[in-house]
Write an enzyme that holds these catalytic residues in place. Structure first.
Site, PDB file in Angstrom:
ATOM      1  N   HIS A  69       1.033  -1.284  -0.070  1.00 22.27           N
ATOM      2  CA  HIS A  69      -0.198   0.300  -0.151  1.00 22.27           C
ATOM      3  C   HIS A  69       1.163   1.961   0.124  1.00 22.27           C
ATOM      4  O   HIS A  69       2.225   1.028   0.198  1.00 22.27           O
ATOM      5  CB  HIS A  69      -1.237  -0.330   1.364  1.00 22.27           C
ATOM      6  CG  HIS A  69      -0.627  -0.196   2.411  1.00 22.27           C
ATOM      7  ND1 HIS A  69       0.010  -1.145   3.026  1.00 22.27           N
ATOM      8  CD2 HIS A  69      -0.378   0.881   3.820  1.00 22.27           C
ATOM      9  CE1 HIS A  69       0.650  -1.038   4.573  1.00 22.27           C
ATOM     10  NE2 HIS A  69       0.566   0.194   4.646  1.00 22.27           N
ATOM     11  N   HIS A  71       0.996   3.829   1.779  1.00 20.94           N
ATOM     12  CA  HIS A  71       1.399   4.458   3.508  1.00 20.94           C
ATOM     13  C   HIS A  71       2.914   4.788   2.843  1.00 20.94           C
ATOM     14  O   HIS A  71       3.940   3.478   2.839  1.00 20.94           O
ATOM     15  CB  HIS A  71       1.470   4.162   4.202  1.00 20.94           C
ATOM     16  CG  HIS A  71      -0.220   3.924   4.897  1.00 20.94           C
ATOM     17  ND1 HIS A  71      -0.743   3.929   5.524  1.00 20.94           N
ATOM     18  CD2 HIS A  71      -1.376   5.427   4.729  1.00 20.94           C
ATOM     19  CE1 HIS A  71      -1.875   3.959   6.332  1.00 20.94           C
ATOM     20  NE2 HIS A  71      -2.091   5.301   5.631  1.00 20.94           N
ATOM     21  N   ASP A  73       5.726   4.732   4.725  1.00 18.77           N
ATOM     22  CA  ASP A  73       6.852   3.683   5.623  1.00 18.77           C
ATOM     23  C   ASP A  73       6.579   2.608   5.002  1.00 18.77           C
ATOM     24  O   ASP A  73       7.074   1.869   5.685  1.00 18.77           O
ATOM     25  CB  ASP A  73       5.626   3.563   7.039  1.00 18.77           C
ATOM     26  CG  ASP A  73       4.731   2.898   7.287  1.00 18.77           C
ATOM     27  OD1 ASP A  73       3.943   2.733   6.363  1.00 18.77           O
ATOM     28  OD2 ASP A  73       4.033   2.584   8.810  1.00 18.77           O
ATOM     29  N   HIS A  74       5.805   2.654   4.095  1.00 26.35           N
ATOM     30  CA  HIS A  74       6.049   1.482   2.523  1.00 26.35           C
ATOM     31  C   HIS A  74       6.161   1.426   1.133  1.00 26.35           C
ATOM     32  O   HIS A  74       6.557   0.837   0.433  1.00 26.35           O
ATOM     33  CB  HIS A  74       4.712   0.797   3.133  1.00 26.35           C
ATOM     34  CG  HIS A  74       3.932  -0.239   4.333  1.00 26.35           C
ATOM     35  ND1 HIS A  74       4.666  -1.631   4.812  1.00 26.35           N
ATOM     36  CD2 HIS A  74       3.553   0.281   4.981  1.00 26.35           C
ATOM     37  CE1 HIS A  74       4.027  -1.444   5.650  1.00 26.35           C
ATOM     38  NE2 HIS A  74       4.156  -0.641   6.257  1.00 26.35           N
ATOM     39  N   HIS A 177      -7.373  -2.378   5.091  1.00 29.46           N
ATOM     40  CA  HIS A 177      -6.393  -1.268   5.587  1.00 29.46           C
ATOM     41  C   HIS A 177      -7.328   0.178   5.853  1.00 29.46           C
ATOM     42  O   HIS A 177      -8.593   0.309   5.678  1.00 29.46           O
ATOM     43  CB  HIS A 177      -5.215  -1.322   5.760  1.00 29.46           C
ATOM     44  CG  HIS A 177      -4.455  -0.553   5.897  1.00 29.46           C
ATOM     45  ND1 HIS A 177      -4.497  -0.242   7.372  1.00 29.46           N
ATOM     46  CD2 HIS A 177      -3.288  -0.186   5.595  1.00 29.46           C
ATOM     47  CE1 HIS A 177      -2.848  -0.211   7.397  1.00 29.46           C
ATOM     48  NE2 HIS A 177      -2.725   0.434   6.812  1.00 29.46           N
ATOM     49  N   ASP A 247      -0.379  -4.350   5.579  1.00 33.38           N
ATOM     50  CA  ASP A 247      -0.961  -3.756   6.890  1.00 33.38           C
ATOM     51  C   ASP A 247      -2.444  -4.028   6.754  1.00 33.38           C
ATOM     52  O   ASP A 247      -3.396  -3.585   5.568  1.00 33.38           O
ATOM     53  CB  ASP A 247      -0.679  -2.588   7.283  1.00 33.38           C
ATOM     54  CG  ASP A 247       0.747  -2.478   7.473  1.00 33.38           C
ATOM     55  OD1 ASP A 247       1.289  -3.004   8.203  1.00 33.38           O
ATOM     56  OD2 ASP A 247       0.926  -0.673   7.810  1.00 33.38           O
TER      57      ASP A 247
END
Length: 323
Positions: A69, A71, A73-74, A177, A247
């Site tokens: 995904h 976000h 932090d990914h 998520h 996530d």
């Protein structure tokens, strides 16, 4: 995603397991799956290439990148990684030509394949364009569209980057998520069955057939001996399956293709750990922690274990609780 051949060693390297903010000991999400000599990277958080330089994972071996995904932090480490892999640069001055500024559409160079949900292509294209990054090799983004996503369009008005190769949308099933998210199942091609030489050697010796036919039998082939005897190799066995989830607070939509994996990687962002985890409140219970995790689109170890049990996982790793 199926590995087209049977592979020798398969191993995972957790380059990062931190959620939201990284720490001095844990980087943002990134998992390197080594398949023989190739590397498939799952998520690419900030500074993934730094962690890679401190590991045994070779950046030049990366063939595919799978984003669960978008976000930060990914995905924040994806563009710097692409620039390093493809010898990226910021262009030249005046009339000096840079071959990287030319389209890679007809260049016979292996492309980096990137998979991700809707918006991945727009993120990569905008990031490369507005940072004026030129790449020395092509890439292609395969967007995984959910049933509720538009069938076409890139969600961006910018033209394709000079290194971007075309790709149509691919269907995918979401795992739940707080934003669109996908999980991935990697299935190895069928592998040779277990062979018992005692079932074959007497007939091979009797007909004075070269023992080299054992290699054919090992691959599941049939061999006709000089006296007409037909020896059948053992049937091929299913290859190994590895399931890597992003996530999620509910991955049930991927259950069909995630069934009976040899290894399941499932997140567990929140856990009830009184006396161990300073974020666990004295009033917390397993139920209250689970409710808090779900409200943010995440899971607890108990939720991960329940999914692993329901899907008959052989082994399970929890991420990002790994240290």
């Amino acid at each position: 995603m199926t590995a087209r051949r049977s592979l020798g060693t398969i191993d995972l390297c957790f380059l990062g397991t931190a959620s939201a903010q990284p720490s001095s000991t844990r980087n943002h999400s990134a998992i390197a799956l080594r398949l023989g000599g190739d590397v498939w990277l799952f998520d690419c958080g900030e500074a993934t290439q730094h962690r890679m330089q401190k590991s045994t994972v070779k950046m030049g071996r990366i063939k595919k990148v799978f984003i669960t995904h978008t976000h930060g932090d990914h995905i924040f480490g994806l563009l710097p990684l692409m620039a390093s892999i493809a010898n990226g640069a910021g262009g030249t001055v005046e009339d000096i030509e840079d071959p990287r500024a030319q389209s890679h559409g007809n260049v016979d160079v292996e492309s980096l394949e990137i998979y991700g949900p809707l918006g991945t292509r727009a993120y990569v294209r905008a990031g490369l364009t507005y940072t004026h990054t030129l790449l020395g090799a092509p890439y292609v983004v395969h967007e995984l569209r959910f049933p509720t996503d538009p069938l076409d369009g890139d969600q961006i008005e910018l033209p394709p980057h000079t290194s971007e190769l075309p790709s149509g949308p691919s269907p995918a099933a979401p795992i739940l998520h707080s934003v669109p998210c996908v999980g991935y199942a990697v299935q190895e091609a069928p592998v040779p069955g277990r062979i018992d030489p005692r079932n074959y050697i007497p007939s091979i010796k009797r007909t004075k057939t070269p023992m080299s036919v054992m290699s054919c039998l090992q691959q599941g082939e049939s061999v006709v001996l000089s006296d007409g005897t037909v020896l059948h190799g053992p049937p091929r066995r299913p290859g190994r399956k590895i399931v890597i989830l992003g996530d999620t607070y509910d991955p049930s939509a991927i259950a069909d293709i995630a069934c009976s994996p040899d290894l399941l990687v499932h997140e567990a962002t929140n856990a009830h750990l009184p006396g161990i985890d300073p974020t666990t409140k004295h009033t917390d219970t397993f139920e209250s922690v689970e409710a808090r995790a779900k409200s943010r689109g995440h899971s607890t170890p108990q939720m991960a274990a329940a999914f692993a049990t329901a899907n008959r996982s052989t082994k399970a790793n929890l991420e990002p609780l790994l240290t």
